[in-house]
Design a protein around this motif. Sequence first.
Motif, PDB file in Angstrom:
ATOM      1  N   SER A  61      41.503  53.957  26.571  1.00 33.57           N
ATOM      2  CA  SER A  61      41.019  52.732  25.930  1.00 33.57           C
ATOM      3  C   SER A  61      41.127  51.566  26.911  1.00 33.57           C
ATOM      4  N   PRO A  62      40.203  50.615  26.811  1.00 39.63           N
ATOM      5  CA  PRO A  62      40.173  49.515  27.788  1.00 39.63           C
ATOM      6  C   PRO A  62      41.313  48.531  27.584  1.00 39.63           C
ATOM      7  N   GLN A  63      41.608  47.802  28.635  1.00 39.46           N
ATOM      8  CA  GLN A  63      42.644  46.782  28.558  1.00 39.46           C
ATOM      9  C   GLN A  63      42.151  45.590  27.753  1.00 39.46           C
ATOM     10  N   THR A  64      40.890  45.259  27.917  1.00 38.60           N
ATOM     11  CA  THR A  64      40.303  44.169  27.148  1.00 38.60           C
ATOM     12  C   THR A  64      38.811  44.440  26.981  1.00 38.60           C
ATOM     13  N   THR A  65      38.239  43.847  25.942  1.00 42.04           N
ATOM     14  CA  THR A  65      36.806  44.008  25.680  1.00 42.04           C
ATOM     15  C   THR A  65      36.180  42.640  25.480  1.00 42.04           C
ATOM     16  N   ASN A  66      34.860  42.615  25.583  1.00 41.86           N
ATOM     17  CA  ASN A  66      34.131  41.379  25.399  1.00 41.86           C
ATOM     18  C   ASN A  66      32.766  41.728  24.826  1.00 41.86           C
ATOM     19  N   THR A  67      32.330  40.984  23.812  1.00 38.20           N
ATOM     20  CA  THR A  67      31.018  41.200  23.221  1.00 38.20           C
ATOM     21  C   THR A  67      30.214  39.927  23.373  1.00 38.20           C
ATOM     22  N   PHE A  68      29.031  40.040  23.930  1.00 42.77           N
ATOM     23  CA  PHE A  68      28.140  38.897  24.060  1.00 42.77           C
ATOM     24  C   PHE A  68      26.734  39.384  23.740  1.00 42.77           C
ATOM     25  N   GLY A  69      26.167  38.808  22.691  1.00 46.07           N
ATOM     26  CA  GLY A  69      24.843  39.238  22.228  1.00 46.07           C
ATOM     27  C   GLY A  69      24.913  40.663  21.715  1.00 46.07           C
ATOM     28  N   ASP A  70      24.013  41.507  22.191  1.00 46.65           N
ATOM     29  CA  ASP A  70      24.019  42.901  21.769  1.00 46.65           C
ATOM     30  C   ASP A  70      24.682  43.810  22.806  1.00 46.65           C
ATOM     31  N   ARG A  71      25.350  43.210  23.796  1.00 50.50           N
ATOM     32  CA  ARG A  71      26.054  43.974  24.827  1.00 50.50           C
ATOM     33  C   ARG A  71      27.563  43.870  24.637  1.00 50.50           C
ATOM     34  N   THR A  72      28.232  44.931  25.004  1.00 54.73           N
ATOM     35  CA  THR A  72      29.690  44.973  24.958  1.00 54.73           C
ATOM     36  C   THR A  72      30.189  45.362  26.344  1.00 54.73           C
ATOM     37  N   ALA A  73      31.296  44.780  26.758  1.00 54.83           N
ATOM     38  CA  ALA A  73      31.882  45.111  28.054  1.00 54.83           C
ATOM     39  C   ALA A  73      33.322  45.557  27.850  1.00 54.83           C
ATOM     40  N   TRP A  74      33.700  46.597  28.554  1.00 55.49           N
ATOM     41  CA  TRP A  74      35.079  47.066  28.580  1.00 55.49           C
ATOM     42  C   TRP A  74      35.616  46.828  29.980  1.00 55.49           C
ATOM     43  N   TYR A  75      36.870  46.358  30.051  1.00 60.30           N
ATOM     44  CA  TYR A  75      37.472  46.038  31.336  1.00 60.30           C
ATOM     45  C   TYR A  75      38.757  46.837  31.535  1.00 60.30           C
ATOM     46  N   TYR A  76      38.866  47.437  32.703  1.00 57.63           N
ATOM     47  CA  TYR A  76      40.060  48.159  33.122  1.00 57.63           C
ATOM     48  C   TYR A  76      40.560  47.470  34.390  1.00 57.63           C
ATOM     49  N   VAL A  77      41.804  47.009  34.390  1.00 61.48           N
ATOM     50  CA  VAL A  77      42.340  46.228  35.507  1.00 61.48           C
ATOM     51  C   VAL A  77      43.481  47.002  36.171  1.00 61.48           C
ATOM     52  N   GLU A  78      43.365  47.172  37.484  1.00 63.77           N
ATOM     53  CA  GLU A  78      44.403  47.822  38.277  1.00 63.77           C
ATOM     54  C   GLU A  78      44.901  46.805  39.301  1.00 63.77           C
ATOM     55  N   THR A  79      46.210  46.557  39.326  1.00 62.31           N
ATOM     56  CA  THR A  79      46.790  45.598  40.261  1.00 62.31           C
ATOM     57  C   THR A  79      47.891  46.284  41.050  1.00 62.31           C
ATOM     58  N   GLU A  80      47.757  46.281  42.368  1.00 67.17           N
ATOM     59  CA  GLU A  80      48.793  46.821  43.237  1.00 67.17           C
ATOM     60  C   GLU A  80      49.639  45.661  43.735  1.00 67.17           C
ATOM     61  N   VAL A  81      50.957  45.762  43.500  1.00 64.84           N
ATOM     62  CA  VAL A  81      51.863  44.672  43.853  1.00 64.84           C
ATOM     63  C   VAL A  81      53.008  45.185  44.714  1.00 64.84           C
ATOM     64  N   ASN A  82      53.567  44.279  45.484  1.00 70.72           N
ATOM     65  CA  ASN A  82      54.831  44.503  46.177  1.00 70.72           C
ATOM     66  C   ASN A  82      55.862  43.670  45.437  1.00 70.72           C
ATOM     67  N   GLN A  83      56.950  44.310  45.024  1.00 68.08           N
ATOM     68  CA  GLN A  83      57.988  43.585  44.307  1.00 68.08           C
ATOM     69  C   GLN A  83      59.281  43.677  45.093  1.00 68.08           C
ATOM     70  N   THR A  84      59.889  42.513  45.331  1.00 63.29           N
ATOM     71  CA  THR A  84      61.148  42.478  46.058  1.00 63.29           C
ATOM     72  C   THR A  84      62.285  42.794  45.109  1.00 63.29           C
ATOM     73  N   SER A  85      63.428  43.085  45.674  1.00 59.91           N
ATOM     74  CA  SER A  85      64.581  43.371  44.832  1.00 59.91           C
ATOM     75  C   SER A  85      65.081  42.116  44.127  1.00 59.91           C
ATOM     76  N   PHE A  86      64.553  40.960  44.510  1.00 57.40           N
ATOM     77  CA  PHE A  86      64.932  39.707  43.864  1.00 57.40           C
ATOM     78  C   PHE A  86      63.994  39.345  42.727  1.00 57.40           C
ATOM     79  N   GLY A  87      62.974  40.195  42.455  1.00 59.40           N
ATOM     80  CA  GLY A  87      62.079  39.971  41.332  1.00 59.40           C
ATOM     81  C   GLY A  87      60.781  39.269  41.679  1.00 59.40           C
ATOM     82  N   MET A  88      60.595  38.854  42.934  1.00 58.92           N
ATOM     83  CA  MET A  88      59.337  38.221  43.325  1.00 58.92           C
ATOM     84  C   MET A  88      58.243  39.273  43.392  1.00 58.92           C
ATOM     85  N   THR A  89      57.095  38.957  42.808  1.00 62.15           N
ATOM     86  CA  THR A  89      55.969  39.876  42.823  1.00 62.15           C
ATOM     87  C   THR A  89      54.835  39.252  43.628  1.00 62.15           C
ATOM     88  N   MET A  90      54.303  40.020  44.587  1.00 63.10           N
ATOM     89  CA  MET A  90      53.192  39.563  45.414  1.00 63.10           C
ATOM     90  C   MET A  90      52.020  40.517  45.205  1.00 63.10           C
TER      91      MET A  90
END
Length: 145
Positions: A61-90
């Motif tokens: 199932s998609p992370q979020t959806t959007n409907t505009f007019g007679d079209r529908t969009a499904w969105y799948y988001v993948e984010t690659e991050v580096n996280q330090t041991s101090f909790g900072m996310t880049m």
Amino acid sequence: MPLRIAKASVAAAVLAVALAGCTSSTSLISKRTQGYDIPDSALQQIRPGQSQQLVTLVLGSPQTTNTFGDRTAWYYVETEVNQTSFGMTMIQERTVLAIYFDRNKKVIERAVYALEDGKAINIETRRTPSFGEDATFIDTILSSF
């Protein structure tokens, strides 16, 4: 003289500990993926004319959806991050898979967007003016006398 040697050895020990924290080791950084893991094999399976059911079977199932007019969009988001041991996310890389459907719930097209395709949006920070003045705690106390 022994006091001077003791001070020098303590200073050297403090300097050694401080410099040990400045190494270029990446053991303090972990790489991980947030959101969906979008494999290339799944991208190849999504083609125009396929149903929403098949897309759900392949990607979930998609992370979020959007409907505009007679079209529908499904969105799948993948984010690659580096996280330090101090909790900072880049954020290192972000991929958004957008799948567009027609009114018959069939795939019209799919698009893959990268981090470079995004736009920064400035959030409005102005406040709506109100009647009167904002009174501070001290103003409230002084006005009661």
